[in-house]
Design an enzyme around this catalytic site. Structure first.
Site, mmCIF file in Angstrom:
data_model
loop_
_atom_site.group_PDB
_atom_site.id
_atom_site.type_symbol
_atom_site.label_atom_id
_atom_site.label_comp_id
_atom_site.label_asym_id
_atom_site.label_seq_id
_atom_site.Cartn_x
_atom_site.Cartn_y
_atom_site.Cartn_z
ATOM 1 N N TRP A 82 0.891 -1.155 0.000
ATOM 2 C CA TRP A 82 0.000 0.000 0.000
ATOM 3 C C TRP A 82 0.927 1.201 0.000
ATOM 4 C CZ3 TRP A 82 -1.146 4.210 3.229
ATOM 5 C CH2 TRP A 82 -2.330 4.890 2.908
ATOM 6 N N LYS A 493 -19.611 3.908 4.639
ATOM 7 C CA LYS A 493 -19.686 2.639 3.895
ATOM 8 C C LYS A 493 -19.948 2.895 2.423
ATOM 9 C CE LYS A 493 -18.127 0.383 5.991
ATOM 10 N NZ LYS A 493 -17.750 0.646 7.340
ATOM 11 N N HIS A 512 -28.946 23.932 8.664
ATOM 12 C CA HIS A 512 -27.885 24.911 8.936
ATOM 13 C C HIS A 512 -26.876 24.992 7.787
ATOM 14 C CE1 HIS A 512 -29.426 25.589 12.910
ATOM 15 N NE2 HIS A 512 -29.382 24.295 13.173
HETATM 16 C C1 F6R Z 1 -14.089 1.615 7.289
HETATM 17 C C2 F6R Z 1 -12.891 1.072 7.903
HETATM 18 C C3 F6R Z 1 -11.933 1.991 8.562
HETATM 19 C C4 F6R Z 1 -11.514 1.408 9.911
HETATM 20 C C5 F6R Z 1 -10.436 2.274 10.548
HETATM 21 C C6 F6R Z 1 -10.066 1.792 11.925
HETATM 22 O O1 F6R Z 1 -14.876 0.624 6.755
HETATM 23 O O2 F6R Z 1 -12.662 -0.103 7.869
HETATM 24 O O3 F6R Z 1 -12.471 3.259 8.711
HETATM 25 O O4 F6R Z 1 -12.631 1.319 10.721
HETATM 26 O O5 F6R Z 1 -9.297 2.270 9.735
HETATM 27 O O6 F6R Z 1 -9.647 0.470 11.898
HETATM 28 P P1 F6R Z 1 -9.538 -0.387 13.207
HETATM 29 O O7 F6R Z 1 -10.895 -0.643 13.707
HETATM 30 O O8 F6R Z 1 -8.843 -1.647 12.766
HETATM 31 O O9 F6R Z 1 -8.719 0.407 14.166
#
Ligand code: F6R
Length: 616
Positions: A82, A493, A512
């Protein structure tokens, strides 16, 4: 974020590395590569005796197409990227080689002082072949090597500032891998006459269940039969072997088209697991074994702060409403990334939670450490067992959702809610809640999985709605009170999997400003359960209708009044008012999923994203 794997043993390494990378692909899918201790494949080094490297931009399937099926080599490393430093190109793909082609590394993390290190190496005549921060590591390693790969890696990492999970190999010590970690996870898998090193257990679950989680500042050396762990002073460290209990099928699609769909459907069972053994009908309270706080300490809590990012932050926001209502102490959710740099005030009676599915999110982890440094107590709400947040927190709760592979988080959201609600029940019963109220809450919580099953049994209306609206480019999601964070989550989402621009707002707030954006092409999805704010939400619906904005409502079965105002209605079962966040989240997740399908998006691997965000 970036997946790494290493293998040494008697088997051909390439298929094992490729299979492991496929399982890690959710951590990054910009480019991928492997290095093998064998000649015979394209090599960036200097001749047939160099380490063989095959790497390319694109996904694991693209890499696989380049790897000869019978390629030899029983030791190797692999990486799925990534991109952080440097564009998505073949040259920036890992593994990276030193100038001789004898040393290879894969890296997950960010080297903050790479500019200085690179300048220093350039001044010494080192040639660079990529724009990555990672490449400095392999050149430093080659220069530090004096007959001992562990010593060379230890010397190398002591020069690095930033985060890393590194696996390295050297042609002169075939059959050996070394690894080091600081801030990016690394797990050693102990097989029968073979060893693995990976950034998470999903990569090696098909081969072994015996694992050792490395801590920051640790270095590991492995051959097929042996491993040794040490600290940065070269002192040996004895580590405990953990057992992974997840089943292999939990990381496979098992008949579903996408992991996101599978994980949405797993929610009833995941919530049951999050609640199992934690609801006590006799005393009408909750039990959470790992809090490491006695009743007196819990009674002294005067404020609750939830730290998280993304979807976990939205779950934390929902929890603050439930906590304030049930426990009657102030509760606030904070974006971990913001809190950390705010020099936060850590009050004596505050209790902190770090909520993270992966348990590896850098923003959340660093915020947790900042609070701990200031003397605050932080409990983890994590899914991944043995993850960094789970290990470094002062106690906590596992949500037991099973592996969440889809980049878009779904089941972790509802399971985190379940865990927070048990905590709220426990704390509430210690304070104001009567036995009867506690029992009612238990019953309401226990009913949630069945209610979600009812929603999942009739998804055709949600799919049909997605067919009608997936071509819209802008959406609003609007809710009030405890369902306002659900509106934020629904918008998140939709944007992440279908690339539709979506805004989540409090239904009260649109007047607002955002109302200016309402047109006939901009649908608003209202979350309008039967709770104390229902009338207010209906008023907001009418305001949007009056401006010719299409109105979609998620309402409670049989709510005719909402049906009269809205253009479209999806129904959820009637429930306890605190349980609607669970029930409204599910159709919102499905709507996002179906919209993504309609638009031909890669649901499980949305562009530019990756799971487990281990960089800041
Ligand atoms: C959205 C998503 C991200 C994670 C965020 C935190 O669908 O997956 O926004 O929720 O990167 O990730 P965790 O929960 O692993 O700390």
């Amino acid at each position: 974020m970036c997946g790494i794997i290493g293998y040494c043993g008697p088997r051909r390494a390439a298929p094992i590395l490729l299979e492991g990378l496929k399982r890690l692909e959710y951590r990054g899918y910009d480019s991928a590569g492997i290095a093998l201790a064998t000649p015979g494949c394209t090599t960036a080094g200097e001749g047939a005796d160099s380490l063989g490297v095959i790497k390319a931009r694109g996904k694991i399937k693209d890499l696989k197409a380049l790897v000869p099926p019978d390629i030899a080599g029983t030791t190797g490393i692999g990486h799925t990227r990534w991109a952080t430093h440097g564009e998505v190109t073949d040259a920036n793909a890992h593994p990276h080689l030193d100038g001789t082609g004898d040393f290879a590394i894969v890296h997950n993390g960010v080297i903050e002082n790479f500019h200085q290190l690179r300048d220093h190496l350039l001044a010494q005549g080192v040639e660079f072949h990529s724009e990555t921060d990672s490449e400095v590591i392999v050149h430093l390693l080659a220069r530090a090597y004096q007959g001992d790969l562990v010593a060379a890696l230890t010397a190398t990492v002591s020069l690095l500032k930033g985060t890393y999970g590194i696996v390295a190999m050297y042609r002169g010590e075939p059959g050996r891998l070394v690894g080091a970690r600081n801030g990016s996870p690394l797990v050693l898998g102990i097989g029968q006459g073979e060893m693995f090193l990976a950034s998470d257990t999903t990569a090696i679950l098909g081969h072994t269940r015996q694992v050792i989680y490395l801590e920051d500042g640790e270095v590991v050396s492995l051959t097929a039969d042996e491993y040794a762990t040490s600290d940065l002073m070269n002192r040996e460290i004895r580590k405990e072997v953990d057992h992974i209990s997840w089943e292999l099928e939990s990381i496979e699609k098992t008949g579903f088209t996408h992991f996101m769909e599978k994980e949405i459907y797993e929610q009833p069972e995941a919530i049951r697991r999050a609640l199992r053994g934690r609801l006590d009908r006799e005393y009408a309270t909750g039990h959470l074994g790992g809090l490491n706080l006695n009743s007196r300490e819990l009674l002294e809590v005067g404020r609750i702060v939830l730290l998280a990012a993304g979807t976990s932050y939205h779950a934390g926001m929902v929890a603050t409403y439930a906590l304030e209502e049930l426990v009657r102490v102030p509760a606030v959710a904070e974006l971990a990334s913001e809190l950390r740099y705010r020099n936060p005030l850590v009050e004596r009676d505050a209790l902190y939670f770090a909520a993270s599915q992966s348990g590896e999110t850098a923003d959340t982890l660093y915020a947790m450490r900042e609070v701990q440094r200031k003397g605050g107590r932080v409990l983890g709400i994590c899914n991944v067992v043995g993850s960094t947040i789970a290990r470094e927190s002062d106690g906590g709760v596992y949500i037991h959702s099973g592996p969440e592979i889809s980049v878009a988080s779904t089941k972790a959201f509802t399971s985190q809610l379940a865990a927070f609600y048990v905590f709220a029940l426990l704390m509430g019963r210690m304070r104001h809640l009567s036995h009867d109220q506690g029992l009612r809450l238990i019953e309401a919580l226990e009913a949630v999985p069945g209610q979600i099953e009812a929603i999942l049994a009739h998804t055709e209306p949600i799919r049909a709605l997605a067919r009608r609206y997936a071509s819209c480019e802008h959406f609003f999601f609007l809710g009030r009170g405890i369902n306002y964070p659900v509106a934020l989550e629904a918008a998140l989402k939709l944007k992440e999997v279908s690339y539709i621009h979506a805004e989540g707002y409090s239904a009260a707030e649109i007047k607002h400003g955002p109302l200016a954006l309402i047109t006939e092409e901009t649908p608003s999805v209202f979350l309008v359960p039967r709770d104390g704010l229902r009338e207010k939400v209906i008023t907001s619906m009418k305001e949007v209708k009056a401006r010719r904005g299409p109105v979609i409502a998620l309402a409670v079965e049989g709510d005719q009044e909402v049906a009269r105002v809205a253009d479209e209605v999806l129904y959820v079962p009637e429930a306890h008012h605190l349980m609607y966040p669970f029930l409204l989240a599910v159709p919102a997740q499905l709507f996002a999923y179906y919209c993504a399908l309609e638009r031909g998006c890669n649901v499980d691997q949305p562009r530019n994203l990756a799971k487990s965000v281990t960089v800041e």
